[in-house]
Design a protein around this motif. Structure first.
Motif, PDB file in Angstrom:
ATOM      1  N   UNK A  97       0.830  -1.202   0.000  1.00  0.00           N
ATOM      2  CA  UNK A  97       0.000   0.000   0.000  1.00  0.00           C
ATOM      3  C   UNK A  97       0.868   1.257   0.000  1.00  0.00           C
ATOM      4  N   UNK A  98       1.921   1.249   0.805  1.00  0.00           N
ATOM      5  CA  UNK A  98       2.815   2.414   0.868  1.00  0.00           C
ATOM      6  C   UNK A  98       3.563   2.615  -0.444  1.00  0.00           C
ATOM      7  N   UNK A  99       3.978   1.526  -1.082  1.00  0.00           N
ATOM      8  CA  UNK A  99       4.657   1.644  -2.365  1.00  0.00           C
ATOM      9  C   UNK A  99       3.720   2.216  -3.433  1.00  0.00           C
ATOM     10  N   UNK A 103       4.267   5.776  -5.368  1.00  0.00           N
ATOM     11  CA  UNK A 103       4.243   5.912  -6.832  1.00  0.00           C
ATOM     12  C   UNK A 103       3.262   6.994  -7.246  1.00  0.00           C
ATOM     13  N   UNK A 104       2.097   6.984  -6.644  1.00  0.00           N
ATOM     14  CA  UNK A 104       1.080   7.994  -6.964  1.00  0.00           C
ATOM     15  C   UNK A 104       1.568   9.389  -6.590  1.00  0.00           C
ATOM     16  N   UNK A 105       2.193   9.513  -5.447  1.00  0.00           N
ATOM     17  CA  UNK A 105       2.700  10.809  -5.011  1.00  0.00           C
ATOM     18  C   UNK A 105       3.856  11.279  -5.897  1.00  0.00           C
ATOM     19  N   UNK A 106       4.711  10.372  -6.300  1.00  0.00           N
ATOM     20  CA  UNK A 106       5.821  10.711  -7.195  1.00  0.00           C
ATOM     21  C   UNK A 106       5.275  11.226  -8.531  1.00  0.00           C
ATOM     22  N   UNK A 107       4.254  10.539  -9.062  1.00  0.00           N
ATOM     23  CA  UNK A 107       3.639  10.971 -10.318  1.00  0.00           C
ATOM     24  C   UNK A 107       2.978  12.337 -10.154  1.00  0.00           C
ATOM     25  N   UNK A 108       2.307  12.511  -9.033  1.00  0.00           N
ATOM     26  CA  UNK A 108       1.641  13.780  -8.759  1.00  0.00           C
ATOM     27  C   UNK A 108       2.680  14.905  -8.682  1.00  0.00           C
ATOM     28  N   UNK A 117       3.037  28.072 -12.011  1.00  0.00           N
ATOM     29  CA  UNK A 117       2.508  28.574 -10.735  1.00  0.00           C
ATOM     30  C   UNK A 117       1.935  29.981 -10.863  1.00  0.00           C
ATOM     31  N   UNK A 118       2.289  30.703 -11.920  1.00  0.00           N
ATOM     32  CA  UNK A 118       1.760  32.054 -12.131  1.00  0.00           C
ATOM     33  C   UNK A 118       0.278  32.022 -12.489  1.00  0.00           C
ATOM     34  N   UNK A 119      -0.219  30.873 -12.976  1.00  0.00           N
ATOM     35  CA  UNK A 119      -1.625  30.792 -13.370  1.00  0.00           C
ATOM     36  C   UNK A 119      -2.521  30.329 -12.223  1.00  0.00           C
ATOM     37  N   UNK A 120      -1.951  30.130 -11.084  1.00  0.00           N
ATOM     38  CA  UNK A 120      -2.733  29.666  -9.929  1.00  0.00           C
ATOM     39  C   UNK A 120      -3.396  30.863  -9.258  1.00  0.00           C
ATOM     40  N   UNK A 121      -4.697  31.008  -9.507  1.00  0.00           N
ATOM     41  CA  UNK A 121      -5.418  32.178  -8.977  1.00  0.00           C
ATOM     42  C   UNK A 121      -6.621  31.805  -8.142  1.00  0.00           C
ATOM     43  N   UNK A 122      -6.933  30.541  -8.044  1.00  0.00           N
ATOM     44  CA  UNK A 122      -8.092  30.101  -7.255  1.00  0.00           C
ATOM     45  C   UNK A 122      -7.804  30.320  -5.774  1.00  0.00           C
ATOM     46  N   UNK A 123      -8.661  31.074  -5.097  1.00  0.00           N
ATOM     47  CA  UNK A 123      -8.418  31.389  -3.683  1.00  0.00           C
ATOM     48  C   UNK A 123      -8.806  30.247  -2.742  1.00  0.00           C
ATOM     49  N   UNK A 124      -9.475  29.230  -3.248  1.00  0.00           N
ATOM     50  CA  UNK A 124      -9.929  28.128  -2.394  1.00  0.00           C
ATOM     51  C   UNK A 124      -9.199  26.810  -2.623  1.00  0.00           C
ATOM     52  N   UNK A 125      -8.480  26.720  -3.738  1.00  0.00           N
ATOM     53  CA  UNK A 125      -7.822  25.457  -4.068  1.00  0.00           C
ATOM     54  C   UNK A 125      -6.440  25.738  -4.642  1.00  0.00           C
ATOM     55  N   UNK A 126      -5.589  24.719  -4.589  1.00  0.00           N
ATOM     56  CA  UNK A 126      -4.257  24.834  -5.159  1.00  0.00           C
ATOM     57  C   UNK A 126      -4.176  23.924  -6.377  1.00  0.00           C
ATOM     58  N   UNK A 127      -3.756  24.467  -7.482  1.00  0.00           N
ATOM     59  CA  UNK A 127      -3.692  23.706  -8.722  1.00  0.00           C
ATOM     60  C   UNK A 127      -2.702  22.524  -8.625  1.00  0.00           C
ATOM     61  N   UNK A 128      -1.746  22.607  -7.725  1.00  0.00           N
ATOM     62  CA  UNK A 128      -0.804  21.495  -7.573  1.00  0.00           C
ATOM     63  C   UNK A 128      -1.583  20.228  -7.226  1.00  0.00           C
ATOM     64  N   UNK A 129      -2.655  20.390  -6.466  1.00  0.00           N
ATOM     65  CA  UNK A 129      -3.494  19.257  -6.105  1.00  0.00           C
ATOM     66  C   UNK A 129      -4.563  19.013  -7.168  1.00  0.00           C
ATOM     67  N   UNK A 130      -5.322  20.051  -7.479  1.00  0.00           N
ATOM     68  CA  UNK A 130      -6.480  19.861  -8.360  1.00  0.00           C
ATOM     69  C   UNK A 130      -6.118  19.500  -9.790  1.00  0.00           C
ATOM     70  N   UNK A 131      -5.013  20.003 -10.300  1.00  0.00           N
ATOM     71  CA  UNK A 131      -4.653  19.744 -11.673  1.00  0.00           C
ATOM     72  C   UNK A 131      -3.840  18.462 -11.838  1.00  0.00           C
ATOM     73  N   UNK A 132      -3.447  17.861 -10.741  1.00  0.00           N
ATOM     74  CA  UNK A 132      -2.657  16.629 -10.857  1.00  0.00           C
ATOM     75  C   UNK A 132      -3.428  15.394 -10.468  1.00  0.00           C
ATOM     76  N   UNK A 133      -4.494  15.553  -9.668  1.00  0.00           N
ATOM     77  CA  UNK A 133      -5.300  14.363  -9.329  1.00  0.00           C
ATOM     78  C   UNK A 133      -6.752  14.534  -9.722  1.00  0.00           C
ATOM     79  N   UNK A 134      -7.107  15.637 -10.253  1.00  0.00           N
ATOM     80  CA  UNK A 134      -8.481  15.849 -10.701  1.00  0.00           C
ATOM     81  C   UNK A 134      -9.313  16.477  -9.591  1.00  0.00           C
ATOM     82  N   UNK A 135     -10.459  17.010  -9.986  1.00  0.00           N
ATOM     83  CA  UNK A 135     -11.361  17.619  -9.009  1.00  0.00           C
ATOM     84  C   UNK A 135     -12.053  16.553  -8.190  1.00  0.00           C
ATOM     85  N   UNK A 136     -12.205  16.865  -6.925  1.00  0.00           N
ATOM     86  CA  UNK A 136     -12.847  15.915  -6.012  1.00  0.00           C
ATOM     87  C   UNK A 136     -14.341  16.023  -6.077  1.00  0.00           C
TER      88      UNK A 136
END
Length: 136
Positions: A97-99, A103-108, A117-136
């Motif tokens: 499970x940890x491996x 792997x998922x975190x490395x890919x993310x 990072x200059x295009x990150x303007x959402x005040x409620x979310x960070x694109x590092x999360x939302x654009x790499x794993x999709x919207x929740x």
């Protein structure tokens, strides 16, 4: 010996000793005339075993089950081997499970590193999360 001496000798706290007594891992000792607990060398040996078993990853319930067999005069080796086998299986599952999570975190991380990072303007979310794993 009194509880403080036992704790110092065995390398545990007096609180741990009282807890072990309350769950049956350590027998309640005899009491002195003044009401103090009076432990013998057997208590030191039992606490040493408990510490060794815990360091192998066995839970107190497992340790208690081994000690119950020993207290009845039985041989606990097969039971202990089964507990250790289960512990190994549990560890193998956890490692897998940890491996997978690594792997998922490395890919993310790799995907996020390519974001602007200059295009990150959402005040409620960070694109590092939302654009790499999709919207929740």
């Amino acid at each position: 010996m009194k509880i403080g001496e036992l704790a110092a000798t065995a390398g545990v706290t007096t609180k741990a000793i009282r807890y072990y007594e309350s769950i049956g891992v350590l027998d309640e000792p005899a009491r002195t005339d003044s009401g103090y607990r009076a432990y013998d060398q057997g208590a030191v040996e039992r606490l040493d075993f408990v510490k060794q078993a815990q360091s192998s990853g066995l839970a107190l319930a497992d340790i208690k089950s081994i000690l119950e067999i020993k207290d009845r005069g039985g041989r606990s080796c097969e039971h202990t081997l089964a507990l250790l086998r289960q512990r190994l299986d549990d560890l193998d599952t956890k490692i897998a499970e940890l491996q997978a999570a690594r792997t998922e975190l490395r890919d993310m991380y790799a995907n996020a590193s390519a974001l602007d990072t200059e295009t990150c303007t959402d005040s409620n979310r960070c694109q590092v999360i939302t654009d790499t794993i999709g919207d929740a």
